[in-house]
Design an enzyme around this catalytic site. Structure first.
Site, PDB file in Angstrom:
ATOM      1  N   LYS A   1       0.857  -1.186   0.000  1.00 55.69           N
ATOM      2  CA  LYS A   1       0.000   0.000   0.000  1.00 55.69           C
ATOM      3  C   LYS A   1       0.895   1.239   0.000  1.00 55.69           C
ATOM      4  O   LYS A   1       1.923   1.262   0.697  1.00 55.69           O
ATOM      5  CB  LYS A   1      -0.901  -0.041   1.238  1.00 55.69           C
ATOM      6  CG  LYS A   1      -2.005   1.001   1.288  1.00 55.69           C
ATOM      7  CD  LYS A   1      -2.864   0.804   2.549  1.00 55.69           C
ATOM      8  CE  LYS A   1      -4.036   1.759   2.624  1.00 55.69           C
ATOM      9  NZ  LYS A   1      -4.868   1.525   3.828  1.00 55.69           N
TER      10      LYS A   1
ATOM     11  N   SER B   1      -9.737   1.369   2.743  1.00 58.55           N
ATOM     12  CA  SER B   1      -8.897   2.215   1.914  1.00 58.55           C
ATOM     13  C   SER B   1      -7.793   1.458   1.168  1.00 58.55           C
ATOM     14  O   SER B   1      -7.188   2.016   0.263  1.00 58.55           O
ATOM     15  CB  SER B   1      -8.243   3.282   2.786  1.00 58.55           C
ATOM     16  OG  SER B   1      -7.348   2.679   3.698  1.00 58.55           O
TER      17      SER B   1
ATOM     18  N   SER C   1      -9.855  -1.167   6.857  1.00 62.72           N
ATOM     19  CA  SER C   1      -9.282  -0.894   5.537  1.00 62.72           C
ATOM     20  C   SER C   1      -8.560  -2.065   4.888  1.00 62.72           C
ATOM     21  O   SER C   1      -8.186  -1.975   3.718  1.00 62.72           O
ATOM     22  CB  SER C   1      -8.332   0.296   5.606  1.00 62.72           C
ATOM     23  OG  SER C   1      -9.062   1.498   5.643  1.00 62.72           O
TER      24      SER C   1
END
Lengths: 480, 480
Positions: free
Chosen positions: A74, A149, A173
């Site tokens: 990420k 996310s 997330s």
């Protein structure tokens, strides 16, 4: 082929890491344009690393448990010399001078860094639509969001762009995008994985965890990233993140509770779709069939979680994001005075959702409002900890949906932040109390999209939640 | 250090509280491994943590905590479980745009500082915090508002500080000076800071207000910053107090605000007022864990505390109850161990203290040992040496060391017997009958004048080697 099988073949010299990598790069070349999982594909670095893995194997050195496995990170985890943007204009092109601890650990395990994945700006969102660089699409249905996310990491694994990925989970997330993309996603106990090098959102809630296509791969990646880090003061001392060797032990004799407030029935929070509830019930049946006892249990404070979370996380974020002021790195928009430069930089550099949360958090911490907002949310956390502690006297694990719905269409919820926030109602409690949780795919909803069920356990019960997840995974395969 | 500002009218009383920031002399910074040395090339002792780079985390320096607790115990504070907090405000030299400090749960509370004059000033708290970087405003007017540009050096960012906050119990400029001086002595005694005000390792802010004498109220205070020396502090406090008195006299009141001491102008100028003061939005630092010192740790600190200045003064005044002022000076110079040893070797304590205070005001007295000093004072006490001779021998001891008796002989100081002196005095009386009459029959003034005459003549005759007191005794004896 699983990531562990792939690593085994690379380690034994059956396949070359460079060949494996090219397969992944080819898939990225073909499909990335329609999915946008990555902010950056680190092709050159990946090729160097793959060559080094092959050299090790050639020389008789073991490259490690993830030898040759392409892993996506990420884009809120620092990678030395590689842009780390948090999908924000304010950090566009910022190249950290250091690696996050998890990045180092994953590399040391022989894995290949394939790229940095898209996210909701600074991890604030549940759909990856809040990225300054455009949304990520769900590889299973390009009209839908991958969740967020960590949507880019989920999409990368679901699309076959990476065998494994790391996400960060502040309120769900990792788990919610895993559910939306039909993957396994796990949030470890707070402190089980180092946060050093993870760009902070809500410091007391953030944890890094794995995405994988199956439970054992997720467990393997957790074992690589887990353990004490002296650079993170909240890291748990002397932790051995051992989960793989017990993963097949099943759930015989375990006591599992279905949380009434998150089950969609009477006394539940609203908005949990019936086809999702059906899959949770089916998972309960599967666990019973495997020898567990399952019964409903009430944890009333879970209904307060959403409100508490949307005070704690923005409050911490408002402080964590102060440093993006245009002085030292990232975007700077010049102006007459330092204060005006700060304001102009932040006005232009941050997106709407980030600004909304900074304002929420600033308000919640303000003199005269602290007790009513931030202070009260701390009390909710304490209350939840007490309630969960009591529940875990009677139960080993808890079962809930991961998200109230399956993946929703792009644009459906961007207009109303509240409908977006409600997405996190099932995942938030684990963050507020620092407990581990895992999302496992368990069939599909009426729309044919995957449904994730969530297994919750007390602090440091990772081995147990992986066991339950493996049981559910086996049952889901039988179903199919 | 002569105050040349007019002091307050009698009907007004000064009320001062001091906030003293002290840099701890640790090897490394408070939250990272960078050298605690900000005199290096700018921005060389920096790392991701003290630069506040995204993803970095603090790790608390155990040595800094130990130093802070040691200081707390030296000030008689209770050392309590404590937490770090974030104080949020934007400023270019604050790398994170928040300062990590302590707020509602500081490490040290409720101590006191016992001054040399016997007065006691309460200590409210002594808490741990980090220093900021250093900004230089270049070009233009050289201030943040009108410079062409500004440079920031982060070498000082993250340097450990303890802020010692006194209660508003200081009632005079002299007491404020004594407070800072005593605090400095303690810091040096326990070795936690070099406490150099001129180099900024000890910094003082003064909270100043006034009230009608006899009243117990606390009126509006102003915080004076930018005080660079003890002398400036005195001037600043006097100026500010006078300003308050003048305001009250003209029917106005001071506003609560921060003011800056203007050294050249000899006045304070307004800074931030309370109305536009920032809301710091304090909250507990989520990246650090609470500090919970055990009773054993505190006991170990107490055990290792060296003798403090107050104890050293007490030790001297036990030996020489009439020499309290000399004791203060001797302790400040660090000569008290020598004095105690010389008393143990037989020196008369009162005479010794007077001698050391007056005649050992030198930077280097290492050649003077306790035995030699005791022997010298013994000779003076026995009348073998006059005061003047004693001083000369002592000067010789300071420069070259050695045995005082040998030195006295080498200098030709022969003990003048009482008989010889009496003979000289009698001869002088015979030679000067008029003066003698005036001595015997004159009033107080006349008598003193004539005593001066005779003593002067004797000193002339003995080349200063006679003991003035013995001469006076003889004159008085002869006069009846």
């Amino acid at each position: 082929m699983t990531a562990l099988e792939l690593a085994a073949e690379v380690r034994s010299g059956q396949r070359r890491a460079v060949d494996v990598l090219e397969e992944y790069l080819t898939r990225i070349d073909t499909h990335e344009a329609s999915i946008h999982a990555f902010n950056e594909v680190t092709t050159d670095l990946a090729r160097q690393q793959a060559q080094a893995v092959d050299d090790d194997v050639q020389a008789g050195r073991d490259p490690g448990p993830l030898a040759g496995v392409p892993v996506a990170f990420k884009d809120n985890m620092c990678t030395r010399g590689i842009p780390t943007t948090c999908s924000s204009r304010i950090l566009e092109n910022w190249r950290p001078p250091y690696d996050a601890t998890v990045v180092q650990k994953v590399r040391a395990a022989g894995a290949i860094t394939i790229g940095k994945t898209n996210l909701d700006e600074f991890a604030m969102g549940s759909s990856t639509e809040n990225s300054a660089f455009g949304p990520t699409r769900n590889p299973l249905d390009l009209s839908r969001v991958p969740g967020g996310s960590s949507g880019g990491s989920a999409a990368a694994v679901a699309a076959g762009f990476a065998a494994l990925a790391l996400g960060s989970d502040t309120g769900g997330s990792i788990r919610q995008p895993a559910a939306f993309c039909g993957l396994v996603g796990m949030k470890p106990t707070y402190g089980a994985v180092s946060r050093y090098g993870l760009v902070a959102f809500g410091s007391s809630l953030d944890q890094i965890g794995p995405f994988a296509a199956n439970v054992a791969d997720a467990a393997a990646l957790y074992e690589v990233i887990g353990g004490h880090d002296p650079l993170d003061s909240t890291s748990i001392p002397d932790l051995a993140p051992t989960v793989l060797d017990s993963i097949d032990r099943g759930v015989e004799g375990l006591r599992i509770g279905i949380v009434r407030e998150l089950s969609g029935g009477a006394g539940s929070v609203e908005g949990i779709r019936s086809d999702v509830v059906d899959r949770v019930q089916a998972a309960a049946v599967a666990l019973e069939a495997a020898g567990a006892t399952v019964e409903e249990v009430s944890v009333p404070s879970t209904t307060l979680g959403l409100s508490a979370y949307y005070l704690v996380a923005p409050a911490e974020a408002s402080s964590n994001l102060s440093r993006y002021d245009g002085v030292r790195y990232g975007l700077r928009v010049d102006a007459a005075t330092t204060g005006e430069m700060n304001a102009a930089t932040r006005t232009e550099g941050f997106g709407t959702e980030v600004k909304r949360r900074i304002m929420l958090g600033t308000y919640a911490l303000s003199a005269g409002y602290y007790d009513a907002f931030y202070g009260k949310s701390l009390k909710v956390r304490t209350l939840m900890l007490q309630e969960f502690a009591a529940v875990y006297q009677r139960f080993d694990l808890l079962l809930t949906p991961t998200a109230p719905t399956t993946a929703f269409p792009l644009g459906e919820r961007t207009a109303d932040p509240m409908t977006m926030y409600v997405n996190d109602v099932c995942t938030i409690p684990s963050n507020l109390i620092g407990h581990p949780a895992i999302s496992v795919p368990f069939g599909v909803g009426h729309d044919g999209l995957p449904v994730g069920v969530q297994v919750l356990g007390p602090a440091l019960s990772e081995a147990l939640i992986f066991r339950a997840a493996a049981t559910l995974e086996a049952a889901a395969e039988m179903d199919r | 250090m002569i105050g040349h500002e007019p002091s307050l009218p009698d009907d007004w009383e000064l009320v001062v509280g001091l906030e003293v920031h002290v840099e701890l002399a640790t090897k490394t910074k408070l939250f990272c491994g960078c050298a605690n040395q900000f005199s290096s090339e700018p921005n060389t002792n920096v790392c991701p943590t003290c630069l506040g780079l995204p993803g970095s985390l603090p790790v608390l320096n155990g040595q800094a905590v130990a130093f802070a607790m040691t200081l707390g115990r030296a000030l008689g504070c209770e050392v309590r479980p404590s937490v770090m907090a974030r104080k949020n405000y934007f400023y270019p030299d604050m790398a994170k745009d928040f300062q990590t400090t302590q707020y509602d749960q500081p490490t040290n509370v409720d101590g006191e500082l016992r001054l040399a004059d016997g007065s006691v000033v309460g200590i409210e708290r002594a808490h741990i915090e980090e220093d900021a970087g250093k900004t230089s405003h270049v070009g233009g007017g050289g201030r943040i508002g009108d410079a062409n540009y500004s440079l920031v050096d982060y070498n000082r960012a993250g340097v450990p500080l303890v802020e010692i906050v006194s209660r508003p119990e200081i009632r005079s400029v002299e007491q404020a000076r004594a407070y800072v001086s005593e605090l400095r002595n303690i810091l040096l005694a326990i070795g936690v800071s070099d406490a150099r005000m001129e180099e900024g390792s000890l910094r003082v802010d003064a909270n100043v207000s006034v009230r009608p004498t006899g009243s117990q109220e606390l009126r509006t205070r102003c915080e004076i910053k930018n005080i660079n020396s003890i002398r400036s502090m005195g001037r600043a406090i006097e100026y500010e107090a006078k300003r308050h008195v003048d305001l009250y006299a003209s029917g106005e009141s001071p506003h609560q605000e921060t003011r800056h001491w203007d050294e050249d102008g000899g006045r304070t100028t307004p800074g931030r007022s309370k109305e536009d003061a920032e809301d710091y939005r304090y909250f507990q630092e989520p990246d650090l864990v609470p500090l919970v010192p055990t009773a054993e740790e505190v006991a170990a600190i107490d055990e290792q505390l060296p003798m403090l200045p107050a104890q050293r003064r007490h030790r001297l005044t036990q030996l020489a109850p009439n020499s309290a002022d000399a004791a203060t000076i001797v302790v400040e110079r660090g000569q008290d161990d020598l004095v105690v040893a010389a008393v143990a070797a037989g020196a008369d304590a009162e005479r010794l203290l007077t001698r050391v205070q007056n005649d050992l005001a030198v930077d280097d007295w290492t050649k003077v040992d306790a035995e030699g000093l005791a022997a010298l004072i013994g000779m003076e006490t026995a009348g073998e040496l006059t005061a003047t001779q004693t001083k000369q021998v002592l000067a010789e001891l300071v420069n070259h060391g050695g045995d005082p008796r040998t030195i006295a002989e080498a200098l030709g100081f022969e003990a003048m017997s009482d008989d010889a002196l009496a003979g000289l005095v009698d001869g002088l009386i015979a030679d000067h009958p008029d003066e003698w009459n005036r001595f015997v029959a004159g009033d107080e003034g006349e008598r003193r004048k004539m005593q001066g005459f005779f003593t002067g003549q004797i000193m002339k005759a003995t080349q200063g080697q006679a003991d003035g007191r013995a001469v006076a005794d003889l004159l008085n004896g002869r006069a009846g």
